[in-house]
Design an enzyme around this catalytic site. Structure first.
Site, short mmCIF file in Angstrom:
data_model
loop_
_atom_site.label_atom_id
_atom_site.label_comp_id
_atom_site.label_asym_id
_atom_site.label_seq_id
_atom_site.Cartn_x
_atom_site.Cartn_y
_atom_site.Cartn_z
N LYS A 29 16.21 -6.71 23.52
CA LYS A 29 17.26 -6.73 24.40
C LYS A 29 17.72 -7.25 25.55
CE LYS A 29 18.79 -2.51 23.99
NZ LYS A 29 19.48 -1.27 24.11
N ARG A 98 18.03 1.27 30.03
CA ARG A 98 17.74 1.28 28.31
C ARG A 98 16.60 0.59 28.29
NH1 ARG A 98 22.90 1.35 25.37
NH2 ARG A 98 24.53 1.48 26.93
N GLY A 107 16.41 3.61 18.16
CA GLY A 107 16.30 5.13 18.35
C GLY A 107 14.91 5.79 18.76
N MET A 109 12.92 4.88 21.35
CA MET A 109 12.66 4.83 22.81
C MET A 109 13.97 5.41 23.36
SD MET A 109 9.87 2.35 23.43
CE MET A 109 10.91 0.98 23.06
N ARG A 343 21.47 -9.19 18.78
CA ARG A 343 20.06 -9.71 18.21
C ARG A 343 20.17 -10.04 16.67
NH1 ARG A 343 18.48 -3.36 17.55
NH2 ARG A 343 20.08 -2.95 16.07
N HIS A 459 21.36 6.15 12.36
CA HIS A 459 19.95 6.21 12.55
C HIS A 459 19.50 6.05 11.05
CE1 HIS A 459 15.85 8.06 12.74
NE2 HIS A 459 15.77 7.37 13.75
N SER A 786 -15.29 -17.57 -6.95
CA SER A 786 -14.16 -16.93 -6.80
C SER A 786 -14.48 -15.74 -5.92
CB SER A 786 -13.90 -16.44 -8.23
OG SER A 786 -12.77 -15.47 -7.96
N CYS A 854 -10.17 -13.49 -6.33
CA CYS A 854 -9.46 -12.69 -7.21
C CYS A 854 -9.74 -11.06 -6.84
CB CYS A 854 -10.14 -12.77 -8.66
SG CYS A 854 -11.98 -12.28 -8.55
N TYR A 874 -7.10 -21.50 -5.06
CA TYR A 874 -6.23 -20.49 -5.66
C TYR A 874 -6.18 -19.29 -5.38
CZ TYR A 874 -9.75 -19.34 -8.90
OH TYR A 874 -10.93 -18.74 -9.62
C1 PEP Z 1 -13.77 -7.61 -6.40
O1 PEP Z 1 -14.94 -7.17 -5.87
O2 PEP Z 1 -13.24 -8.38 -5.36
C2 PEP Z 1 -13.40 -7.98 -7.71
C3 PEP Z 1 -12.47 -8.72 -8.08
O3 PEP Z 1 -13.96 -7.33 -8.64
P1 PEP Z 1 -14.03 -5.72 -9.08
O4 PEP Z 1 -12.73 -5.40 -8.35
O5 PEP Z 1 -13.73 -5.91 -10.74
O6 PEP Z 1 -15.18 -5.40 -8.48
#
Ligand code: PEP
Ligand code: MG
Length: 902
Positions: A29, A98, A107, A109, A343, A459, A786, A854, A874
């Site tokens: 503000k 304020r 709202g 504070m 803002r 609000h 992975s 993963c 990835y």
């Molecule tokens: C993990 O451990 O991150 C994984 C992808 O395998 P899971 O969740 O199947 O153990």
């Protein structure tokens, strides 16, 4: 003015000294008031006390040295600018005090208005307002009320009751019917309430009022509701708030005065136009609290064309300056427009995309900036379902679509009840006349919020939009009775527990459960809405921004999918392969019996037979998946969980055997099962016989899976397909484990691909800390890594992923040991460091090593940025998260790699 100050630390800034980039120090503000002042917009003069002063106060419980003098100096120059003195009995300067933190906390504070009024200056104020006694006494009673509640913790209801009593005595329901005498009487009543609760008279000394109000604003940073809000919004707890002391201007001086809120675009849909609410003869708090019903801003044109035109020109100017949607608070005092706040405005997820697209069209921002203006959490919200278009329900009320989405749930009337029922797993709709910051916990617990009062800026509306919750506000056909926990509408009574459906886009309210349908954004991702050929601003904006994210990102996005159907859906959502196909579900359902045979096998032959029977079933599973992901990589993980997970639970089995024995039935098979379950029982199954360990202990198990994968790939290739299998070994901690599995797998691959050549990669999960720390060795035997960040988090912290979130995470979050569960968002310092080490050492040993993730973190926006920074190839996440990961990967690329167009 600053030059006169000899103190070392500067705690107070005049508006003319700041600018919009000083939000850390001046709060949002204060920084924006300074910016508007410097743009030459009509901002009432004032000054800002910094967040540093607040932090110093909160640390010691005392104002830091020099602050009082700096306030005095700035107050003096404010008095000079206004030609008035604070609390002067003849012509008082009044100020508002304020809060204003770096991040807006609507709202949450405190604010105190009309500071400087007392028994003597109220008379001066009246004289200066052309003898408007009513106004002066109304201002005074508001000060006592706000000051009492905020600064001295006098229960607010006491003041409300006194006000109600005064109205009742007058025979009216409207505040405006109370005249000066009534209000003078009310001031006396308020003072008595003040005395009763605080043991002292209401302070008459203006500077004392000011100092106490500033303290109260500092302290409100740690009020419970502010703490809850910060946790919900992930705002750091140590920022502190700034305090703005601003000369009061009055919107309640008669019909040529008023106050309002304006948006430069619709914060709900993003549509261009003039949006806002105006309330004649009122102070700003009345609009924000949604206490009286406002009129649309457009009506101001009829009421006060000059101010309206002026406001529109400032709105255009601010939007051009900030290059974004701005929201504005303004007051008109006797025909003179004052800008009280601006803002960059909060907006719904849909509006964020639509506005970003529009601003690109208007040439105000480029596509990189547009990408920066939206985020994955917003995209995820847009993928929620909506009500079906052709349902037969008739709305019973229509309020204001304050925050979009479709919410269905049981009606509750209090925040506490919302929390209770939600904890039991129920979907609830919190129904209130209007909400206030005390309702925050209930709002967090509810699926949706429904109020009978207040507009788009009430609000309820502002907070719900910020949380991404569906909200219908101002449904004034609802007659709500909170004590009796019911409301009536259209001749029907709805009590706690009855189901209602609310549409936060149209504002419609339905009794009963309205069926829902998928979002347009999902339909677009699924390919059933063509953005080039439909008139849908949201879908077009999403398409445009997603295309840009795809063009910019360095991370590939794969999906975690175990079935052909999931693979197909994820591919439509843009998945570029499968990063994790968990094979364990393929051992469930009608295959359980075969698995039991495998586990119970007493001889090699019995075991081989069971495996041989599983082989074709597995092969068919993989054929389907390879077909859906034709031409794209598919990482199949060999079985991971301990085998006893595929058997019935010990207790149940023991009871079954005992009962059957009692009845004299033949229980030989069950007994064998029970013995096997007992044999395999582990105290810590997460750290037991699972993953690669299982593969090394049960001969033929991994071999069967490898064979099924490769045979499926060969079959697909023979039919002209392009399968790209990658075999992944779970829970590896030592390179020797991987080498053993790999040697066996390579033999099978070689044998099976003799018929038809197919490239098969072999790699490993990195989910045991030892694997991360010996990644250089492991990379010698792996073509890809992975990161299984679920297990890696579990093992790095040493807490069980199955138990701890319910057991003690709440306390850790409360204590700030972590700001968010490390299972949700990657712990950069610890688990992230393991990822970094493994990535670096793995690549050093094998430069072409493919790196991915993963675990669940693959679809978490913040974690995606981290994986981008680390340089993974990835991320892989659940199908619905794929668009989110694509968007965030694009944002990460634009943010860290810089843009070529800026
Ligand atoms: C993990 O451990 O991150 C994984 C992808 O395998 P899971 O969740 O199947 O153990
Ligand atoms: Mg794992």
């Amino acid at each position: 003015m600053a030059a006169q100050e000899t103190v070392e630390h500067k705690y107070v800034y005049d508006f003319a000294e700041g600018n919009k980039d000083l939000k850390d120090l001046l709060g949002g503000k204060g920084a924006n008031l300074a910016e508007m002042t410097n743009l030459g917009l009509p901002v009432p003069p004032g000054f800002t006390i910094t967040t540093e002063a607040c932090k110093a106060y909160l640390a010691t419980g005392e104002e830091p040295d020099g602050l009082a003098d700096q306030i005095a100096a700035h107050l003096a120059s404010l008095e000079q600018a206004m030609g008035k003195r604070l609390g002067d009995p003849r012509d008082p300067l009044l100020v508002s005090v304020r809060s204003g933190a770096k991040f807006s906390m609507p709202g949450m504070m405190e604010t105190v208005l009309n500071v400087g009024l007392n028994d003597r200056s109220v008379v001066g104020l009246s004289a200066q307002a052309d003898g408007n006694d009513r106004f002066a006494w109304d201002s005074y009673r508001r000060l006592i009320q706000m000051f009492g509640k905020t600064v001295c913790e006098v229960p607010g209801e006491e003041f409300e009751h006194a006000l109600d009593d005064a109205k009742r005595a007058k025979g009216t329901q409207n505040d405006l019917d109370l005249d000066a005498d009534d209000l003078r009487g009310l001031v006396d009543a308020y003072k008595r309430i003040f005395l009763k609760h605080t043991g002292r008279e209401f302070p008459q000394e203006p500077r004392e009022q000011l100092d106490l109000a500033i303290r109260a604003v500092f302290e409100s940073w740690n009020a419970e509701r502010a703490v809850v809000y910060r946790r919900q919004e992930r705002i750091p707890a140590d920022l502190g708030t700034a305090v703005n002391v601003v000369a009061m201007v009055f919107g309640n001086l008669g019909s040529d005065s008023g106050t309002g809120v304006a948006f430069t675009r619709d914060p709900a849909s993003g549509a261009q136009g003039i949006y806002g609410d105006y309330l004649a003869n009122a102070q700003g708090e009345d609009v924000v609290a949604g206490i009286r019903n406002t009129v649309p801003l457009q009506e101001l044109e009829k009421l006060d064309k000059k101010s309206y035109d002026e406001l529109l020109s400032y709105m255009a100017r601010l939007e051009g300056h900030y290059k974004d949607l701005c929201d504005i608070e303004f007051t008109i005092e006797r025909g003179k427009l004052w800008m009280l706040q601006t803002r960059v405005g909060k907006r719904t997820a849909a509006a964020a995309f639509v506005i970003a697209g529009q601003l690109v069209d208007e040439g105000l921002i480029d596509l990189d900036e547009a990408l920066h203006r939206v985020n994955g959490a917003q995209l995820a919200q847009l993928m929620f379902p909506r009500f079906q278009l052709d349902h037969e329900f008739q709305p019973v009320a229509k309020g204001i679509g304050a925050s979009p989405g479709a919410a269905v749930g049981k009606v509750v009337f209090t925040s506490a009840r919302a929390v209770e029922l939600a904890a039991e797993g129920a979907d609830v709709i919190l129904v209130r006349r209007e909400t206030n910051p005390d309702d925050l916990n209930g709002m967090i617990a509810a699926k949706g919020i429904l109020t009978s009062r207040g507009g788009k800026t009430s609000h309820a509306a502002v907070v719900a939009r910020g949380m991404g919750k569906t909200c219908v506000s101002g449904a004034d056909e609802l007659d709500i009775n909170i004590p009796q926990r019911k409301f009536t509408v259209a001749g029907q009574t709805v009590t706690e527990g009855d189901v209602v459906s609310i549409d936060g886009t149209t504002g419609k309210v339905y009794l009963g459960e309205v069926p829902v349908m998928p979002s347009e954004v999902v339909q677009y991702f699924e390919g059933s809405l063509d953005p080039e050929h439909i008139d849908n601003a949201l879908v077009r904006a999403v398409h445009r921004i997603m295309s840009h994210a795809d063009a910019k990102r360095r991370l590939t996005v794969r999906t975690n999918a175990d079935t052909g159907a999931d693979a197909a859906r994820a591919r439509r959502f843009g998945a570029e392969g499968i990063g994790l196909c968990r094979t364990e579900h393929m051992f469930l359902g009608d295959r359980r019996e075969l698995v039991e045979r495998l586990i119970l096998a007493r001889t090699d032959d019995e075991r081989d037979e069971a495996l041989a029977a599983l082989l074709p079933l597995q092969r068919d599973d993989f054929v389907e998946i390879f077909r859906e992901m034709d031409g794209l990589p598919v990482t199949v993980r060999l079985i991971d969980p301990p085998l006893h997970e595929f058997l019935p639970p010990l207790e149940q089995l023991a009871v079954n055997v005992a009962v059957a024995q009692e009845r004299g039935e033949d229980v030989a098979k069950e007994e064998a099962l029970l013995a096997a379950v007992r044999r395999m029982h582990e105290e810590n199954p997460m750290l037991g016989l699972r993953g690669v360990r299982l593969g090394l202990v049960i001969p033929g198990l991994f071999a069967m899976q490898v064979r099924a994968i490769v045979e499926a790939a060969v079959a697909c290739a023979q039919r002209g397909g392009d399968p790209r299998p990658e075999i992944m070994v779970p829970l590896v901690g030592a390179v020797q484990e991987l080498e053993t599995v790999r040697a066996e797998a390579e033999k099978i691959i070689e044998e099976v691909t003799r018929e038809k050549a197919v490239d098969v990669l072999i790699g490993t999960m990195i989910e045991v800390p030892r694997a991360a720390l010996t990644a250089g060795q492991i990379a010698e035997a792996a073509q890809f890594f992975s990161f299984g960040t679920n297990d890696l988090t579990q093992m790095a912290w040493g807490f069980s992923r199955d138990d701890v979130e319910g057991a003690f995470f709440w306390r850790y979050l409360e204590l700030g040991i972590f700001g968010i569960s490390p299972f949700e968002s990657i712990d950069r310092d610890g688990v992230g460091r393991l990822v970094r080490i493994a990535a670096e050492e793995g690549r050093a040993a094998r430069p072409e090593l493919k790196l991915g993730v993963c675990g669940e973190h693959g679809g978490d926006p913040d974690s995606v940025h981290f994986f981008h920074e680390v340089g993974l190839d990835y991320v892989s996440c659940s199908p619905f998260r794929v668009p989110v990961a694509r968007l965030e990967a694009g944002r990460a690329a634009v943010e860290t790699d810089g843009s070529d167009s800026r």
